[in-house]
Write a protein that holds these residues in place. Structure first.
Motif, mmCIF file in Angstrom:
data_model
loop_
_atom_site.group_PDB
_atom_site.id
_atom_site.type_symbol
_atom_site.label_atom_id
_atom_site.label_comp_id
_atom_site.label_asym_id
_atom_site.label_seq_id
_atom_site.Cartn_x
_atom_site.Cartn_y
_atom_site.Cartn_z
ATOM 1 N N ASN A 80 -8.400 -7.032 -6.438
ATOM 2 C CA ASN A 80 -7.218 -7.747 -6.922
ATOM 3 C C ASN A 80 -7.567 -8.724 -8.032
ATOM 4 O O ASN A 80 -6.872 -8.782 -9.055
ATOM 5 C CB ASN A 80 -6.522 -8.490 -5.777
ATOM 6 C CG ASN A 80 -5.741 -7.567 -4.885
ATOM 7 O OD1 ASN A 80 -5.308 -6.509 -5.304
ATOM 8 N ND2 ASN A 80 -5.562 -7.972 -3.644
ATOM 9 N N ILE A 81 -8.610 -9.502 -7.846
ATOM 10 C CA ILE A 81 -9.005 -10.488 -8.853
ATOM 11 C C ILE A 81 -9.433 -9.795 -10.144
ATOM 12 O O ILE A 81 -8.990 -10.164 -11.243
ATOM 13 C CB ILE A 81 -10.144 -11.392 -8.326
ATOM 14 C CG1 ILE A 81 -9.660 -12.209 -7.126
ATOM 15 C CG2 ILE A 81 -10.692 -12.299 -9.422
ATOM 16 C CD1 ILE A 81 -8.525 -13.155 -7.419
ATOM 17 N N VAL A 82 -10.274 -8.777 -10.043
ATOM 18 C CA VAL A 82 -10.735 -8.050 -11.232
ATOM 19 C C VAL A 82 -9.553 -7.345 -11.904
ATOM 20 O O VAL A 82 -9.408 -7.396 -13.133
ATOM 21 C CB VAL A 82 -11.851 -7.042 -10.863
ATOM 22 C CG1 VAL A 82 -12.173 -6.126 -12.022
ATOM 23 C CG2 VAL A 82 -13.089 -7.787 -10.407
ATOM 24 N N VAL B 290 -12.310 -8.353 1.928
ATOM 25 C CA VAL B 290 -13.130 -8.893 0.837
ATOM 26 C C VAL B 290 -13.132 -7.936 -0.346
ATOM 27 O O VAL B 290 -12.963 -8.349 -1.500
ATOM 28 C CB VAL B 290 -14.568 -9.182 1.318
ATOM 29 C CG1 VAL B 290 -15.494 -9.496 0.156
ATOM 30 C CG2 VAL B 290 -14.566 -10.320 2.324
ATOM 31 N N VAL B 291 -13.295 -6.649 -0.082
ATOM 32 C CA VAL B 291 -13.295 -5.657 -1.161
ATOM 33 C C VAL B 291 -11.938 -5.637 -1.859
ATOM 34 O O VAL B 291 -11.859 -5.611 -3.097
ATOM 35 C CB VAL B 291 -13.663 -4.257 -0.620
ATOM 36 C CG1 VAL B 291 -13.450 -3.183 -1.667
ATOM 37 C CG2 VAL B 291 -15.105 -4.243 -0.129
ATOM 38 N N GLN B 292 -10.850 -5.684 -1.108
ATOM 39 C CA GLN B 292 -9.515 -5.706 -1.709
ATOM 40 C C GLN B 292 -9.308 -6.969 -2.528
ATOM 41 O O GLN B 292 -8.695 -6.921 -3.599
ATOM 42 C CB GLN B 292 -8.445 -5.604 -0.626
ATOM 43 C CG GLN B 292 -8.360 -4.244 -0.001
ATOM 44 C CD GLN B 292 -7.400 -4.208 1.178
ATOM 45 O OE1 GLN B 292 -6.758 -5.201 1.502
ATOM 46 N NE2 GLN B 292 -7.301 -3.063 1.814
ATOM 47 N N SER C 67 0.822 -1.206 0.000
ATOM 48 C CA SER C 67 0.000 0.000 0.000
ATOM 49 C C SER C 67 0.857 1.258 0.000
ATOM 50 O O SER C 67 0.566 2.220 -0.720
ATOM 51 C CB SER C 67 -0.923 0.013 1.220
ATOM 52 O OG SER C 67 -1.789 -1.088 1.195
ATOM 53 N N ALA C 68 1.906 1.266 0.785
ATOM 54 C CA ALA C 68 2.791 2.431 0.840
ATOM 55 C C ALA C 68 3.525 2.625 -0.486
ATOM 56 O O ALA C 68 3.699 3.763 -0.941
ATOM 57 C CB ALA C 68 3.791 2.276 1.984
ATOM 58 N N THR C 69 3.929 1.542 -1.111
ATOM 59 C CA THR C 69 4.597 1.644 -2.405
ATOM 60 C C THR C 69 3.658 2.224 -3.456
ATOM 61 O O THR C 69 4.030 3.122 -4.220
ATOM 62 C CB THR C 69 5.109 0.263 -2.863
ATOM 63 O OG1 THR C 69 6.010 -0.238 -1.876
ATOM 64 C CG2 THR C 69 5.815 0.351 -4.199
ATOM 65 N N VAL D 257 -12.446 -4.781 9.142
ATOM 66 C CA VAL D 257 -11.248 -5.412 8.600
ATOM 67 C C VAL D 257 -11.635 -6.505 7.608
ATOM 68 O O VAL D 257 -11.084 -6.590 6.505
ATOM 69 C CB VAL D 257 -10.370 -5.983 9.735
ATOM 70 C CG1 VAL D 257 -9.210 -6.774 9.181
ATOM 71 C CG2 VAL D 257 -9.865 -4.863 10.630
ATOM 72 N N VAL D 258 -12.582 -7.342 7.974
ATOM 73 C CA VAL D 258 -13.033 -8.413 7.080
ATOM 74 C C VAL D 258 -13.665 -7.814 5.829
ATOM 75 O O VAL D 258 -13.402 -8.268 4.712
ATOM 76 C CB VAL D 258 -14.020 -9.351 7.799
ATOM 77 C CG1 VAL D 258 -14.668 -10.321 6.833
ATOM 78 C CG2 VAL D 258 -13.312 -10.104 8.919
#
Length: 86
Positions: A58-60, A52-54, A12-14, A47-48
């Motif tokens: 990522n998959i899309v 899930v959203v992340q 995330s920082a990168t 957090v959960v």
């Protein structure tokens, strides 16, 4: 979980650093503060939910980038040829 958290902070920082031009150190601090505040305020449910959203993003994102990656690498035929000659 510590390793997974560290990897998420680094990634995330990168991304934040590259997209905004801010220093990596500043990006790490911002990501750490935002994630910590979000987690404390929303609890485990938040957090959960964000995980899930992340995961969906990522998959899309990976599915959408396949054509661009193949084009940049010379096409599917070149990728297969390079893989088979390794």
């Amino acid at each position: 979980m510590v390793g997974l958290t560290a990897v998420q902070f680094i990634a995330s920082a990168t991304i934040l650093s590259v997209m905004t031009g801010w220093s990596y150190t500043m990006s790490v601090i911002i990501v750490t503060v935002v994630v910590t505040l979000y987690s404390v305020m929303g609890g485990m449910y938040s957090v959960v939910y964000t995980d899930v959203v992340q995961w969906i993003f990522n998959i899309v994102g990976m599915a959408l980038i396949i054509p661009f990656t193949l084009q940049a690498g010379g096409g599917l035929e070149q990728a297969v040829h390079s893989y088979l000659t390794c």
